[in-house]
Design a protein around this motif. Structure first.
Motif, PDB file in Angstrom:
ATOM      1  N   TRP A   6       0.845  -1.205   0.000  1.00  0.00           N
ATOM      2  CA  TRP A   6       0.000   0.000   0.000  1.00  0.00           C
ATOM      3  C   TRP A   6       0.881   1.257   0.000  1.00  0.00           C
ATOM      4  CZ3 TRP A   6      -0.813   3.944   3.645  1.00  0.00           C
ATOM      5  CH2 TRP A   6      -1.921   4.755   3.397  1.00  0.00           C
ATOM      6  N   VAL A   7       1.929   1.245   0.847  1.00  0.00           N
ATOM      7  CA  VAL A   7       2.833   2.404   0.906  1.00  0.00           C
ATOM      8  C   VAL A   7       3.608   2.529  -0.409  1.00  0.00           C
ATOM      9  CG1 VAL A   7       4.824   3.424   2.091  1.00  0.00           C
ATOM     10  CG2 VAL A   7       3.060   2.262   3.414  1.00  0.00           C
ATOM     11  N   ALA A   8       4.070   1.390  -0.929  1.00  0.00           N
ATOM     12  CA  ALA A   8       4.862   1.419  -2.172  1.00  0.00           C
ATOM     13  C   ALA A   8       4.067   2.031  -3.314  1.00  0.00           C
ATOM     14  CB  ALA A   8       5.303   0.013  -2.533  1.00  0.00           C
ATOM     15  N   LEU A   9       2.781   1.738  -3.339  1.00  0.00           N
ATOM     16  CA  LEU A   9       1.954   2.256  -4.431  1.00  0.00           C
ATOM     17  C   LEU A   9       1.749   3.770  -4.338  1.00  0.00           C
ATOM     18  CD1 LEU A   9      -0.687  -0.595  -4.781  1.00  0.00           C
ATOM     19  CD2 LEU A   9       1.130   0.013  -6.379  1.00  0.00           C
ATOM     20  N   LYS A  10       2.037   4.348  -3.178  1.00  0.00           N
ATOM     21  CA  LYS A  10       1.925   5.811  -3.022  1.00  0.00           C
ATOM     22  C   LYS A  10       3.098   6.512  -3.704  1.00  0.00           C
ATOM     23  CE  LYS A  10      -1.664   5.864  -0.280  1.00  0.00           C
ATOM     24  NZ  LYS A  10      -2.920   6.360  -0.830  1.00  0.00           N
ATOM     25  N   PHE A  11       4.158   5.741  -4.019  1.00  0.00           N
ATOM     26  CA  PHE A  11       5.340   6.342  -4.634  1.00  0.00           C
ATOM     27  C   PHE A  11       5.177   6.403  -6.157  1.00  0.00           C
ATOM     28  CE2 PHE A  11       9.011   7.205  -1.849  1.00  0.00           C
ATOM     29  CZ  PHE A  11       8.376   7.003  -0.645  1.00  0.00           C
ATOM     30  N   ALA A  12       4.666   7.537  -6.620  1.00  0.00           N
ATOM     31  CA  ALA A  12       4.555   7.751  -8.066  1.00  0.00           C
ATOM     32  C   ALA A  12       5.815   8.500  -8.533  1.00  0.00           C
ATOM     33  CB  ALA A  12       3.295   8.544  -8.344  1.00  0.00           C
ATOM     34  N   SER A  13       5.797   8.994  -9.769  1.00  0.00           N
ATOM     35  CA  SER A  13       6.978   9.655 -10.341  1.00  0.00           C
ATOM     36  C   SER A  13       7.470  10.814  -9.481  1.00  0.00           C
ATOM     37  CB  SER A  13       6.647  10.183 -11.732  1.00  0.00           C
ATOM     38  OG  SER A  13       6.289   9.131 -12.558  1.00  0.00           O
ATOM     39  N   ALA A  14       6.530  11.644  -8.996  1.00  0.00           N
ATOM     40  CA  ALA A  14       6.919  12.833  -8.224  1.00  0.00           C
ATOM     41  C   ALA A  14       7.671  12.420  -6.956  1.00  0.00           C
ATOM     42  CB  ALA A  14       5.674  13.638  -7.858  1.00  0.00           C
ATOM     43  N   GLU A  15       7.178  11.391  -6.273  1.00  0.00           N
ATOM     44  CA  GLU A  15       7.809  10.937  -5.025  1.00  0.00           C
ATOM     45  C   GLU A  15       9.181  10.321  -5.317  1.00  0.00           C
ATOM     46  OE1 GLU A  15       4.630  10.459  -5.697  1.00  0.00           O
ATOM     47  OE2 GLU A  15       3.684  11.599  -4.088  1.00  0.00           O
ATOM     48  N   MET A  16       9.249   9.528  -6.397  1.00  0.00           N
ATOM     49  CA  MET A  16      10.526   8.898  -6.743  1.00  0.00           C
ATOM     50  C   MET A  16      11.561   9.970  -7.098  1.00  0.00           C
ATOM     51  SD  MET A  16      10.549   5.700  -6.262  1.00  0.00           S
ATOM     52  CE  MET A  16      12.090   5.300  -7.071  1.00  0.00           C
ATOM     53  N   LEU A  17      11.096  11.017  -7.808  1.00  0.00           N
ATOM     54  CA  LEU A  17      11.995  12.109  -8.177  1.00  0.00           C
ATOM     55  C   LEU A  17      12.565  12.760  -6.922  1.00  0.00           C
ATOM     56  CD1 LEU A  17      13.064  14.003 -10.474  1.00  0.00           C
ATOM     57  CD2 LEU A  17      11.059  15.409 -10.086  1.00  0.00           C
ATOM     58  N   MET A  18      11.694  13.079  -5.968  1.00  0.00           N
ATOM     59  CA  MET A  18      12.149  13.748  -4.752  1.00  0.00           C
ATOM     60  C   MET A  18      13.038  12.817  -3.915  1.00  0.00           C
ATOM     61  SD  MET A  18      11.065  16.703  -5.226  1.00  0.00           S
ATOM     62  CE  MET A  18      11.937  17.303  -3.817  1.00  0.00           C
ATOM     63  N   LEU A  19      12.708  11.528  -3.885  1.00  0.00           N
ATOM     64  CA  LEU A  19      13.523  10.573  -3.113  1.00  0.00           C
ATOM     65  C   LEU A  19      14.923  10.475  -3.713  1.00  0.00           C
ATOM     66  CD1 LEU A  19      13.625   8.351  -0.843  1.00  0.00           C
ATOM     67  CD2 LEU A  19      13.094   6.717  -2.634  1.00  0.00           C
ATOM     68  N   THR A  20      14.970  10.412  -5.048  1.00  0.00           N
ATOM     69  CA  THR A  20      16.263  10.314  -5.730  1.00  0.00           C
ATOM     70  C   THR A  20      17.117  11.548  -5.441  1.00  0.00           C
ATOM     71  OG1 THR A  20      15.085   9.133  -7.467  1.00  0.00           O
ATOM     72  CG2 THR A  20      17.314   9.812  -7.966  1.00  0.00           C
ATOM     73  N   ILE A  21      16.482  12.734  -5.537  1.00  0.00           N
ATOM     74  CA  ILE A  21      17.226  13.975  -5.269  1.00  0.00           C
ATOM     75  C   ILE A  21      17.709  13.978  -3.809  1.00  0.00           C
ATOM     76  CG2 ILE A  21      16.996  16.494  -5.072  1.00  0.00           C
ATOM     77  CD1 ILE A  21      15.068  16.339  -7.503  1.00  0.00           C
ATOM     78  N   PHE A  22      16.857  13.545  -2.907  1.00  0.00           N
ATOM     79  CA  PHE A  22      17.212  13.521  -1.483  1.00  0.00           C
ATOM     80  C   PHE A  22      18.448  12.640  -1.236  1.00  0.00           C
ATOM     81  CE2 PHE A  22      16.607  11.169   2.601  1.00  0.00           C
ATOM     82  CZ  PHE A  22      16.978  12.200   3.449  1.00  0.00           C
ATOM     83  N   VAL A  23      18.446  11.461  -1.854  1.00  0.00           N
ATOM     84  CA  VAL A  23      19.573  10.540  -1.640  1.00  0.00           C
ATOM     85  C   VAL A  23      20.857  11.119  -2.232  1.00  0.00           C
ATOM     86  CG1 VAL A  23      20.494   8.252  -2.179  1.00  0.00           C
ATOM     87  CG2 VAL A  23      18.126   8.495  -1.497  1.00  0.00           C
ATOM     88  N   ILE A  24      20.756  11.680  -3.445  1.00  0.00           N
ATOM     89  CA  ILE A  24      21.962  12.231  -4.082  1.00  0.00           C
ATOM     90  C   ILE A  24      22.531  13.373  -3.230  1.00  0.00           C
ATOM     91  CG2 ILE A  24      22.776  13.539  -6.095  1.00  0.00           C
ATOM     92  CD1 ILE A  24      20.913  11.762  -7.794  1.00  0.00           C
ATOM     93  N   VAL A  25      21.641  14.254  -2.752  1.00  0.00           N
ATOM     94  CA  VAL A  25      22.096  15.387  -1.925  1.00  0.00           C
ATOM     95  C   VAL A  25      22.727  14.870  -0.630  1.00  0.00           C
ATOM     96  CG1 VAL A  25      21.266  17.325  -0.520  1.00  0.00           C
ATOM     97  CG2 VAL A  25      20.536  17.102  -2.884  1.00  0.00           C
ATOM     98  N   THR A  26      22.070  13.922   0.013  1.00  0.00           N
ATOM     99  CA  THR A  26      22.564  13.404   1.299  1.00  0.00           C
ATOM    100  C   THR A  26      23.952  12.808   1.149  1.00  0.00           C
ATOM    101  OG1 THR A  26      20.289  12.839   1.791  1.00  0.00           O
ATOM    102  CG2 THR A  26      21.923  11.952   3.262  1.00  0.00           C
TER     103      THR A  26
END
Lengths: 146, 500
Positions: free
Chosen positions: B137-157
């Motif tokens: 259920w949580v995984a399905l909440k991750f659409a393109s916008a969420e994946m984009l922000m997660l990717t940016i977050f990891v790269i910045v971190t």
């Protein structure tokens, strides 16, 4: 003693990679159908990359810190780096079996192993390539030139 | 939430020698494949797939997942001993595992790696057993916008962790993203930067790029040393020390539990599950570490954080495969093939129609984790000798092995050159302070970033800030800004301290 000379190599590396990135973005954008849509991310990224490279070059000129890691001054390292493209090209033309024997036997001999040890390891390496990878694991390796 | 009837039926299906043989055989093969540089779990699975035709579905799937589990742990053994991640997810294990090996503490490092792998994998599967529905259920909440922000977050971190050469670290990350987009664009179908080579149309082979980045520079560096653990050549194999490492991992509950949590959740996300999970877990552990902990120089917590997340991500990947039929990696794609081969279609109906097989498989994976510890200690005990082998023998043999591994990956000679090219890039990066970790993260997440960015651009048009209206995206954005702000504050404070 640590090397305290300013290094131009980081800036040179930045320039080389920026040149590649520029070509990459330009060649993609020039593609007739869909080229412009394919650079939505990579074009702005290229400009940011160039910006960071310029800043990096400015900082590198005043950076007195010595390079990290290890250099190629030592002949053993130089030989290893030089051997990579040679080995890669040889296996392309001659298959894996003979070049594997020559590479392992030659390199170990050069690095100070005794002749019999090198010969044994070379044969062992060729045997592992043939019997281990090709026969046992079923990896489709071109063993011979033909 | 749990169908106990199906679980019991699954347990009954497992009872019998074929399952045990599958686990033992698969685990052994997987560990062997994992400790050969360049050989991937996907290759091992592809070799074994035709042999499963005559098996029943559960035995075949247990065999395949045993190979997968074994290779993940075997990849970690390699990462500790020769700084070469056997699987991309083991890259973070090299950060502290290899320095430990160089100090002659390879036995403890192997114990830590094995112990945290088993713990992460076991707890991950327990979580999967009971929480498969909410996880999806949580995984399905991750659409393109969420994946984009997660990717940016990891790269910045990851980038801000490299304090000394921040600009070079950012440069490396950006370059990694650009290089990862080489190949055919997913959305437009245009080949980009392939130089006309068919082999590059699918993009750069990421595992080979990572092996090149880590292994070749280390081999270049090693060749002048007598052996990997040249300072402690007397330090041979020691079973008690390996077991000491395992018990040390058991005692660091917070570290492996946190790693497992990150691993299970991030493992669900496609494309870079294990890699992202282990690096994120390592980063979080490093950031929350004590002042006396020296991460990157042989800190045991670094190994535990990376490996627990690495193996726990397997259960996340399996969750998404079982429930949605989405393979998160090449290996899980072959396992998906195994499902289809035996007439099982992963997805929403699999749990309903073949619940006994699903639960049987999860229970078998739990059983695998128990056996994994013993098998891995056995393999590690023998393979561990590599740290005292003279480099005049070791280096040429390892060059040969990684070369064969690179070729056998897809059967392209281009891949051998890609391996060497990334090796040279890695050597330059290591020598001149460009962060190899940032570069690797860029390589792994860039393709995902490109796809998500293009989708978000199509969905939101000119109103890109619209993605912040989504709660998860907004939270990730806030975390990214907070990370940057914290880093700037820390830099200013340090500068003040120096001048004051």
């Amino acid at each position: 003693m640590p090397d305290t000379r300013p290094s131009f190599i980081p800036s040179a590396l930045g320039a080389v990679f920026c040149a590649w990135a520029g070509y990459y973005v330009y060649s993609t954008e020039r593609t007739q159908y869909g080229g412009a849509e394919s650079v939505t991310l990579i074009k702005p990224l290229f400009f940011i990359l160039v910006g960071v490279a310029v800043l990096m070059a400015a900082v590198s000129l005043t950076d007195r810190a010595g390079p990290q890691g290890t250099g190629l001054e030592h002949w053993k390292r130089l030989v290893l780096v030089a051997s990579l493209p040679v080995f890669g090209t040889t296996i392309y033309y001659a298959g894996f079996l003979v070049p594997s024997f020559v590479f392992v036997a030659g390199m170990t001999l050069l690095y100070g192993a005794r002749a019999w040890q090198s010969a044994l390891l070379g044969v062992g390496a060729a045997a592992v390539v043939w019997l281990g990878f090709s026969e046992a694991l079923g990896v489709d390796l071109p063993l011979w030139p033909w | 939430m749990v169908n106990w009837g199906d679980m019991l039926a699954g347990a009954q299906l497992l009872a019998g020698w074929p399952t045990l043989f599958s686990i033992f055989g698969g685990m052994f093969l997987g560990l062997i494949i994992g400790v050969i540089p360049g050989m991937t779990a996907a290759l091992g699975l592809a070799i074994i797939l035709p042999l499963t035709f005559q098996m029943d579905a559960l035995t075949a799937l247990v065999l395949m997942t045993s190979i997968y589990t074994g290779s993940l742990t075997g990849g970690g053994i390699l990462a500790v001993l020769i700084n070469t991640p056997g699987t991309p997810g083991a890259a973070a294990t090299t950060f502290d595992g290899y320095p430990m090996a160089k100090q002659g503490r390879h036995n403890e490092a192997l114990g830590l790696q094995i112990g945290s792998s088993v713990l992460g994998g076991f707890v991950g599967y327990v979580v999967l057993l009971f929480l498969i529905a909410p996880i999806i259920w949580v995984a399905l909440k991750f659409a393109s916008a969420e994946m984009l922000m997660l990717t940016i977050f990891v790269i910045v971190t990851v980038s801000v962790l490299e304090d000394r050469y921040l600009l070079r670290s950012i440069f490396a990350g950006l370059l990694g993203i650009l290089m990862s987009t080489i190949g055919t664009s997913t959305l437009t179908g245009i080949p980009r930067g392939t130089f006309g080579l068919t082999a590059l149309q699918d993009g750069l082979p990421l595992i080979l790029s990572v092996i090149g980045l880590f292994a070749i520079p280390e081999l270049i560096s090693l060749v002048t040393r007598p052996a990997i653990a040249s300072d402690r050549l007397d330090q041979g194999q020691s079973l008690p020390l390996i077991i000491k490492g395992v018990s040390m991992a058991l005692r660091r509950v917070v570290v492996w539990l946190r790693g497992t949590g990150i691993g299970v959740f991030v493992g669900i996300l496609p494309a870079a599950g294990a890699t992202l999970a282990s690096i994120l877990s390592y980063t979080v552990t490093k950031q929350s570490g004590r002042k006396d902990q020296r991460f990157g120089e042989g800190e045991p917590d670094g190994v535990i954080a990376a490996e627990s997340a690495n193996n726990a991500s397997e259960s996340g990947a399996m969750a998404i495969l079982l429930s949605l039929g989405i393979p998160g990696s090449a290996s899980t794609a072959v396992i998906l093939g195994g499902f289809l081969l035996h007439g099982l279609v992963p997805g929403g109906r699999l749990l309903r129609d073949n619940g006994d097989i699903v639960y049987g498989l999860i229970l078998a994976n739990l059983l695998q984790m128990v056996f994994l510890g013993f098998f891995a200690i056995f393999i590690a005990f023998f393979v561990g000798k590599v740290v005292v082998v003279p480099t005049r023998f070791l280096v040429p043999l390892l060059v040969l092995l990684v070369t064969i591994g690179a070729y056998s990956f897809r059967g392209y000679f281009v891949d051998v050159y890609v391996l060497y090219l990334f090796g040279i890039i890695g050597w330059f990066f290591k020598r001149y302070g460009f962060s190899v970790i940032s570069f690797m993260i860029g390589l792994f997440l860039g393709q995902q970033l490109d796809d998500d960015f293009q989708r978000v651009t199509i969905l939101y048009g000119d109103n890109l800030l619209g993605i912040l209206a989504r709660p998860i995206s907004a939270t990730l954005f806030a975390l990214t800004v907070a990370t940057i702000a914290y880093h700037v504050w820390r830099m200013l404070k340090r500068r003040q301290g120096r001048t004051g």
